[in-house]
Scaffold this motif. Sequence first.
Motif, PDB file in Angstrom:
ATOM      1  N   LEU A   1     -24.985  18.829 120.818  1.00  0.00           N
ATOM      2  CA  LEU A   1     -24.055  18.762 121.931  1.00  0.00           C
ATOM      3  C   LEU A   1     -22.687  19.276 121.507  1.00  0.00           C
ATOM      4  O   LEU A   1     -22.079  18.769 120.572  1.00  0.00           O
ATOM      5  N   THR A   2     -22.200  20.292 122.204  1.00  0.00           N
ATOM      6  CA  THR A   2     -20.875  20.828 121.929  1.00  0.00           C
ATOM      7  C   THR A   2     -19.845  20.117 122.813  1.00  0.00           C
ATOM      8  O   THR A   2     -20.190  19.556 123.851  1.00  0.00           O
ATOM      9  N   GLU A   3     -18.581  20.198 122.391  1.00  0.00           N
ATOM     10  CA  GLU A   3     -17.512  19.563 123.171  1.00  0.00           C
ATOM     11  C   GLU A   3     -16.621  20.600 123.837  1.00  0.00           C
ATOM     12  O   GLU A   3     -15.419  20.413 123.975  1.00  0.00           O
ATOM     13  N   ASP A   4     -17.234  21.729 124.268  1.00  0.00           N
ATOM     14  CA  ASP A   4     -16.429  22.764 124.906  1.00  0.00           C
ATOM     15  C   ASP A   4     -16.207  22.498 126.385  1.00  0.00           C
ATOM     16  O   ASP A   4     -15.536  23.271 127.069  1.00  0.00           O
ATOM     17  N   GLU A   5     -16.779  21.433 126.904  1.00  0.00           N
ATOM     18  CA  GLU A   5     -16.509  21.035 128.282  1.00  0.00           C
ATOM     19  C   GLU A   5     -16.632  19.514 128.374  1.00  0.00           C
ATOM     20  O   GLU A   5     -17.380  18.888 127.624  1.00  0.00           O
ATOM     21  N   PRO A   6     -15.893  18.890 129.278  1.00  0.00           N
ATOM     22  CA  PRO A   6     -15.928  17.432 129.377  1.00  0.00           C
ATOM     23  C   PRO A   6     -17.235  16.935 129.987  1.00  0.00           C
ATOM     24  O   PRO A   6     -17.909  17.655 130.728  1.00  0.00           O
ATOM     25  N   VAL A   7     -17.569  15.702 129.661  1.00  0.00           N
ATOM     26  CA  VAL A   7     -18.744  15.066 130.263  1.00  0.00           C
ATOM     27  C   VAL A   7     -18.351  14.537 131.634  1.00  0.00           C
ATOM     28  O   VAL A   7     -17.456  13.695 131.744  1.00  0.00           O
ATOM     29  N   THR A   8     -18.991  15.019 132.674  1.00  0.00           N
ATOM     30  CA  THR A   8     -18.669  14.571 134.031  1.00  0.00           C
ATOM     31  C   THR A   8     -19.685  13.578 134.570  1.00  0.00           C
ATOM     32  O   THR A   8     -19.388  12.835 135.502  1.00  0.00           O
ATOM     33  N   ASP A   9     -20.890  13.574 133.994  1.00  0.00           N
ATOM     34  CA  ASP A   9     -21.928  12.653 134.454  1.00  0.00           C
ATOM     35  C   ASP A   9     -22.530  11.951 133.235  1.00  0.00           C
ATOM     36  O   ASP A   9     -23.506  12.416 132.653  1.00  0.00           O
ATOM     37  N   TRP A  10     -21.930  10.844 132.857  1.00  0.00           N
ATOM     38  CA  TRP A  10     -22.361  10.128 131.655  1.00  0.00           C
ATOM     39  C   TRP A  10     -23.778   9.590 131.792  1.00  0.00           C
ATOM     40  O   TRP A  10     -24.552   9.592 130.827  1.00  0.00           O
ATOM     41  N   LEU A  11     -24.160   9.154 132.977  1.00  0.00           N
ATOM     42  CA  LEU A  11     -25.495   8.606 133.174  1.00  0.00           C
ATOM     43  C   LEU A  11     -26.559   9.677 133.008  1.00  0.00           C
ATOM     44  O   LEU A  11     -27.579   9.455 132.340  1.00  0.00           O
ATOM     45  N   ALA A  12     -26.326  10.854 133.587  1.00  0.00           N
ATOM     46  CA  ALA A  12     -27.297  11.946 133.473  1.00  0.00           C
ATOM     47  C   ALA A  12     -27.419  12.405 132.022  1.00  0.00           C
ATOM     48  O   ALA A  12     -28.526  12.661 131.527  1.00  0.00           O
ATOM     49  N   LEU A  13     -26.283  12.508 131.327  1.00  0.00           N
ATOM     50  CA  LEU A  13     -26.316  12.923 129.929  1.00  0.00           C
ATOM     51  C   LEU A  13     -27.059  11.904 129.082  1.00  0.00           C
ATOM     52  O   LEU A  13     -27.908  12.257 128.249  1.00  0.00           O
ATOM     53  N   SER A  14     -26.773  10.626 129.281  1.00  0.00           N
ATOM     54  CA  SER A  14     -27.437   9.575 128.514  1.00  0.00           C
ATOM     55  C   SER A  14     -28.938   9.583 128.757  1.00  0.00           C
ATOM     56  O   SER A  14     -29.739   9.431 127.827  1.00  0.00           O
ATOM     57  N   SER A  15     -29.330   9.787 130.003  1.00  0.00           N
ATOM     58  CA  SER A  15     -30.746   9.817 130.345  1.00  0.00           C
ATOM     59  C   SER A  15     -31.466  10.947 129.614  1.00  0.00           C
ATOM     60  O   SER A  15     -32.535  10.750 129.025  1.00  0.00           O
TER      61      SER A  15
END
Length: 408
Positions: A282-296
Amino acid sequence: MPKSEAGATRRILLVEDHPVERAYLQNMLLALGYRRVAGLGSSIEAVGALTRQYYDVLISDIVMGEGDGTRLPNDLRRLVDAGRLKSMPPIIWISSLSEELLQSHVRLALQAGCPSAQALAKPVSRGAMQQAIKVALHSMDGDTASPHQPKAVRRDLMEAALGQALVSGKGLSVVLQPQISLSTGRVVAAEALSRWTHQDWGAVPPADFVPAAHRLGLDRMLFSRVTDSVLDVLSQMQSEDIAVPIAINASASTLCSRDLPGMLEQRVGQAGLPARLLKVELTEDEPVTDWLALSSTLNLLRVRGFELAMDDFGAGIASMRLFSAMPFTELKIDRDFILHMHREAASRAVVAAAIEMGRVLGRRVVAEGVEQERDVQLLRELGCDVAQGYGISVPLDPAAFIAFCRSR
C-alpha cells in the motif's frame, strides 16, 4: 566556470528580498558566466514569473518579508497540477537558518516534486554556488540536453498516450529492486517498479506517469499490467527453484475494489503459484477515503494467503493509524528517515521506534533508500535486518534480477 555559451543560454530566477544581497548574488552569477538572471524580491513575484517564462534553476531565500519562500514548492506543485507550469525547476535554497531547517526545506522541495533541491548557508561562496548550479542543471537535462527545453511532456499529451499504453501494454515493463537480509546477504524479497518507455519521448519518469494514471482513473489497469509482469517473473523463478516474494505497489483506491482479492487469487492459482509469493504494498500517494472498504480488502487478502506491506512508513500523517488498524505483515521505513538518520536525532529516533514496533508486533521491517555502507552498519545496530536501496542494488530487469538471486 561554465562555458560562456552555456552560461549565456541558461535562465536563472533569483528570489531575494534584500536588495543589497540580491545585487551581490546577481553579480556573482554574472561572474560565473550566467547572463540570463532575473532577480525578484518575493515568492509571489517568482510564482508569477515562472508561469510566464521557463527557468532552468530557481535560487531562493527562505525567510522573506513579502511571500515566504517556504510556500514556493507547494505553490509550484499546484501550478504543475493545474497545467499552468510544464515542470518544476530545481531549487537552491539560500539562508542563514540552521542546518536542520535548511535540510528540512530541502526535503520539502523534494516532496513537492522538484527534480533536485539543495541548501546553501549564507554568506554563499562563489565555489559553493557554482557547484550547486552544476548539480541542479544536471538533475534536469544532463550534459547533452537542450538548455532551453524542460524534459516534461505536456500533461494532456502524456495522459492520452498513457491511456493507449495501458490498454495495449506497449512500452510498459517492470524492474525489480532486491531486498536483502543484512545478516546473511541473501535476497529475501523484491519490489516491482513500473516503467514506461514512449517511442518518441523515451523513458517517462514514474513520478509523472503514475500520478497521471490516478488522475485518469486507471490505477487498477496499471496495477493489473504490473501484476501480469510479476506473475511471469515468479513463474520463471519457480521453474528455477527460486522462491522470492515480489511486492506490487497499489494505491488505496485500487485496494478498495471489492473484487481485487478474488481476482488476485484466481490469477495466482492459474499461474500455479502460492499466494505468499505475491505481496501487495500500500502506497501513501493518496489519502484513505473509505477505511471500511480498505480494511475489508486487506483482511480478505490476508485470509487468502497474500502478504501486505505498508510503504513509506512515517511519511504520512495516517501512518500510525493505518499500521495499527490494518493487518499488515510488513512496514517499510520511509527513505527520508534513512537518509537523515546519521545527522538528525529525530530521524534516527523514528527509525529506531519503527524497528522496535515491528519487533513487538511481530512484523517484518524493511529499510528503504539504503545507499551507503554506514546505513547498513547503523541499521544492524538498531536491529533492522532487511533493506533495499541503490547501495544494495539498482532496480534490475527480470533476467538480471534472477541472476542476482542466483549469485546470492
